[in-house]
Enzyme design. Structure first.
Site, short mmCIF file in Angstrom:
data_model
loop_
_atom_site.label_atom_id
_atom_site.label_comp_id
_atom_site.label_asym_id
_atom_site.label_seq_id
_atom_site.Cartn_x
_atom_site.Cartn_y
_atom_site.Cartn_z
N CYS B 26 0.85 -1.18 0.00
CA CYS B 26 0.00 0.00 0.00
C CYS B 26 0.89 1.23 0.00
CB CYS B 26 -0.88 0.02 1.23
SG CYS B 26 0.09 -0.07 2.72
N CYS B 29 2.83 2.04 3.17
CA CYS B 29 4.03 1.25 3.48
C CYS B 29 5.27 1.93 2.92
CB CYS B 29 3.97 -0.14 2.85
SG CYS B 29 2.38 -0.91 2.92
N ASP B 441 46.75 2.33 -43.36
CA ASP B 441 47.99 2.81 -42.78
C ASP B 441 48.98 1.65 -42.78
OD1 ASP B 441 49.63 4.65 -41.38
OD2 ASP B 441 49.27 3.48 -39.57
N ASP B 642 45.95 7.43 -35.69
CA ASP B 642 45.17 7.77 -36.88
C ASP B 642 43.77 8.27 -36.55
OD1 ASP B 642 47.33 6.65 -38.24
OD2 ASP B 642 46.46 4.65 -38.05
#
Lengths: 123, 761
Positions: B26, B29, B441, B642
């Site tokens: 509830c 609570c 590369d 790079d």
């Protein structure tokens, strides 16, 4: 004869109703958007997010809490395509989704199939 | 507001503990429990969530203290320790439950629909003309309503909820279609005299059958979807549940969540490594194929890094945890893969736009078609109108359209992870399939990245000469020197201490080793020392032409020979370049090295275009220039030097070991340090895009053909209308087809793997 006119009118009425309800009406700016607070939970159920308009502050990251109550697979993911954020939602669990700080604007969020739709208002 | 949004922004910075509550049901609570929890020392925020009966605590409080406090307040609390895997298992169970539920619903609805349909087909008596028929069909109508509510209730509630939000989903279509058929039938049952005799049909079987078939289709979809996430599942399974931590000199098994950075852990042969760390003691070979796709196990010694999820093969290792939980490489890979799996692909933009307006459009089309049949169709007009309306609503399938891309991306991205290819998002996946030029590369990508001794030419003993040179070079800090010293170490040669060592800038080095005067350097050094070069000059020039750095060596004033050092080309580079060329890419090489070295490497690998003598910023410029020419440029680099060029390219591939930096910057990260990964990634992206296109094509064609057929386009030819039941079956299985087609991607294998397999046979 009257029946025929009636049916036709009904049909045309339905068409305009559809166009208005699904396309025209949602375009009007709604004032209401629910602000994200600590306790806000976005429920995913039966084809919709509730609430489906969520407001966060611009320039600050935010956390949304989703609770998926719908086990259908369509509801499994929530995507924020513009923010490049997505999350897999657990059924009947709370899933937190972190959003990066973003600029002012409206961003849509939806499921993979775009059936569940919501709007994130950044202001 | 400001405060709450602030708080909401940092919930993950301090540990969150979640407790499952008992007896809390509830609103009052909530306050009681929150107040009790807040009084525990260390608790900063306590929140009760009534929906899932949980209490979340932020702060560094003791779990036991919180449990005690909640219990003192009159409720039960139990800490929830949900690892990603546990959560996954729970979701699996949930999915399974949903699957069975769908099957049950399908069985019930079909259990009513099939006999009804059989009755109609065999006896042909589905008309309502007498009072007896009214009563009998009224009962059937009641039964159908029960089926609609029990087996199809979720369609109706979903449709209603979406409607209130100005939304329309697949549920809307199903609810409207079956609802209309049921309402019309009840109208026939209730007041048959309203309709002409030829139209007094009931369509209860259609409602029940459609609900049954769509449930069945969804069940099959749930099944098929489960398989699309198999890749992430596999990664999750790599995470171990427990770890063996050293505590006070003893080995203790603890749950993985309790392992902390700095803990010392033990892994025995055949066990999985639980967290990321560095070896303190021991050596072993580790199978990292699950992370990198690299098939050969890697040798690991003291000081080497270990990754969570990899498999320790044969040695016992003691290591220190450096990264745990969400920080481990494995967890990051899982996160990345999951994110990429759900990202959108640009190619799907049209489908996305259409699916957002699809359902209302179909509703309008259905009404237009129905009105057409009502006004201009042949008798029985009322029946035709209803059949057309229902069939159009039911046959249109937004799911197929909406699922077409996400499913393929899900499987494709997951498949990539299996081969050590991490794709950042759907956009990268699509762009990788459209590349025309690949810029590579050189250093670290085409070559090993560290110079090695390649040649040693001498008339006397080669090992003797190498020993002298290495002894001399061990004093030098030049990168080339390291290659020579390493070569001597590899041959297990004992080194002497060099005396009078001197590095002559731009010339070479000299010194005394074991009583001998040793010189190592270029032509200029030899000239300066008046040493004749003739004997070895041709040899040195030949080596230089091959792109190697050749050096003269002299001992006691006599030229002893030539040695050459080079950054060796990776073993698999040539084969990978050939594969990439076959994929239709033109390859260009970038390097900061000089033209001669670059050209030699390019020649060996069959690369036509070379850009040498580049500064790091030039690389980005070259990528930009290529893009201006209208080519789609992919860039392959190591991700650190790079980064700008990688970011500039349409797709940046970061190669090698998948450093954290690379994972962050690259569009596609290759865990394996091999150019084959790039070819794998491109092949995968092409396959995935092909699969997406098939799915989109299928979904579009299905809807474009299906809707007119349902609207009665074939009536002039066949003289009959499409039954709503068939429309329902078609729609249910169209989305299953899309998901199944996406699942076909699971059989994808990159060409390199396929050829490896062939060789193995």
């Amino acid at each position: 004869m009257t029946v025929e006119i009636l049916v036709n009118l009904l049909g045309l009425g339905a068409i305009s109703g559809i166009i208005w309800w699904f396309w025209v009406a949602p375009k009007r700016p709604h004032a209401e958007a629910v602000a994200v607070e600590e306790k806000l939970r976005i429920h995913v159920r039966g084809g919709v997010y509730e609430p489906d308009r969520v407001r966060i502050k611009a320039g600050e990251s935010a956390t949304l809490h989703f609770i998926r109550e719908d086990p259908t697979p369509c509801a499994e993911w929530v995507l924020f395509p513009d923010l490049e954020v997505s999350a897999q939602l657990a059924v009947n669990e709370e899933t937190t989704v972190r959003l990066p700080a973003s600029e002012v604007g409206e961003y849509s969020f939806h499921c993979q199939m775009q059936m569940y739709r919501g709007t994130l208002v950044v202001e | 507001m400001a405060e709450s949004s602030n708080r909401a922004a940092h919930p993950t910075e301090k540990a969150i503990q979640v407790f499952r509550l008992q007896g809390a049901n509830c609103a009052s609570c909530v306050n009681k429990i929150e107040r009790a929890a807040k009084e525990v020392s260390g608790v900063e925020v306590a929140t009760v969530n009534l929906a899932d009966r949980t209490l979340s605590i932020r702060g560094d409080a003791e779990a036991a203290a919180v449990t005690a406090a909640v219990e003192a307040a009159g409720y039960g609390a139990e800490i929830v320790r949900a690892s990603a895997r546990e959560l996954r298992e729970r979701q699996r169970a949930e999915e399974q439950r949903h699957y069975h539920q769908l099957l049950w619903r399908a069985a019930l609805a079909l259990g009513l629909g099939v006999p009804l349909m059989g009755w109609g087909m065999i006896t042909g008596e589905v008309g309502v003309n007498t009072t007896f028929q009214q009563v009998a069909w009224g009962l059937v109508g009641g039964l159908t309503l029960v089926v609609l509510v029990f087996c199809g209730g979720h369609f109706f509630s979903g449709a209603w909820r979406a409607f209130r939000h100005h939304g329309a989903t697949m549920d809307t279509l199903v609810a409207l279609g079956t609802g209309t058929a049921w309402l019309f039938s009840m109208l026939v049952v209730g007041v048959p005299q309203l309709l002409p005799e030829s139209a007094r049909h009931v369509y209860f079987e259609a409602s029940a059958m459609i609900i049954g078939l769509i449930n069945l289709g969804q069940a099959m979809e749930v099944r098929a979807r489960g398989r699309t996430s198999a890749a992430v599942e596999k990664l999750l399974e790599l995470q171990d549940v427990t770890a063996r931590v050293m505590r006070d000199g003893e080995e203790v098994d603890v749950p993985l969540e309790e392992v902390q950075v700095g803990n010392q852990l033990r892994v025995r042969p055949g066990e999985k490594i639980p967290v990321d760390g560095r070896i303190l003691d021991g050596s072993s070979t580790v199978d990292e194929s699950m992370l990198t796709g690299e098939p050969l196990p890697v040798k690991k010694n003291k000081g080497d890094r270990l990754n969570a999820g990899t498999l320790n093969k044969n040695g016992s290792l003691l290591f220190e945890a450096e990264k745990v939980g969400a920080e481990t490489r494995l967890a990051q890979i899982i996160e990345l893969v999951k994110n990429a799996q759900s990202s959108r692909v640009p190619i799907a933009r049209l489908a996305d736009t259409i699916s957002s307006i699809f359902v209302p459009t179909v509703m309008v089309l259905a009404i237009v078609a129905a009105l057409f049949w009502f006004n201009w169709g042949p008798e029985p007009r009322a029946a035709h109108t209803l059949v057309v309306l229902t069939s159009v609503l039911i046959i249109a399938c937004p799911c197929a359209l909406g699922l077409a891309t996400p499913m393929s991306v899900m499987v494709g991205v997951g498949k990539g992870a299996e081969y050590g290819v991490l794709v950042r998002n759907g956009k990268a996946l699509q762009q990788a399939s459209e590349l025309t030029t690949l810029v590579v590369d050189k250093t670290g990508t085409l070559t090993e990245g560290a110079p090695k001794l390649t040649d040693i030419e001498t008339d006397s003993d080669a090992d003797e000469l190498l020993m002298l040179l290495a002894s001399l070079e061990s004093k030098s800090e030049h990168p080339l020197a390291e290659a020579i010293v390493d070569a001597a170490r590899d041959k297990k040669l004992a080194l002497y201490d060099a005396e009078n060592f001197e590095a002559v800038t731009a010339h070479g080095v000299r010194g005394r080793v074991h009583g001998k005067r040793v010189l190592l350097g270029n032509r200029k050094l030899m000239k300066r020392e008046n040493i004749a070069l003739e004997k070895w000059q041709a040899c040195a020039e030949a080596l230089s032409a091959k792109g190697r750095t050749a050096m003269y060596a002299a001992v006691d004033g006599e030229l002893a020979g030539v040695i050459a050092v080079a950054d060796p080309i990776r073993k698999d580079a040539k084969e990978a370049i050939t594969r990439l060329k076959k994929l239709g890419l033109s390859i260009e090489m970038l390097t900061g090295d000089n033209q001669a070295t670059a050209a030699a490497v390019a020649r060996e690998l069959g690369i036509a275009r070379v850009h040498a003598d580049l500064l790091p910023e030039d690389k980005e410029k070259i990528v930009g220039e290529l893009q201006q020419k209208g080519t789609h440029v992919g860039m392959v680099g190591d991700g650190i030097n790079d980064a700008p060029a990688l970011a500039r390219a349409d797709v940046g591939f970061a190669i090698g070991a998948g450093t954290d930096v690379a994972i962050e910057t690259a569009d596609i990260t290759l865990m394996r340090s091999s150019l084959h990964g790039v070819a794998d990634a491109i092949e995968l992206s092409k396959s995935t895009l092909r699969n997406i296109k098939q799915n989109l094509f299928g979904a579009f064609i299905y809807n474009i053909l299906g809707i007119p057929i349902a609207a009665g386009a074939l009536y002039p030819l066949t003289g009959i209308l499409l039954s709503p039941v068939i429309a329902g079956a078609a729609m249910a299985f169209s989305s299953v087809t899309v998901v199944s087609n996406a699942n076909r991607l699971r059989w994808f294998k990159p060409a390199s793997v396929a050829s490896d397999r062939k060789e193995a046979k």
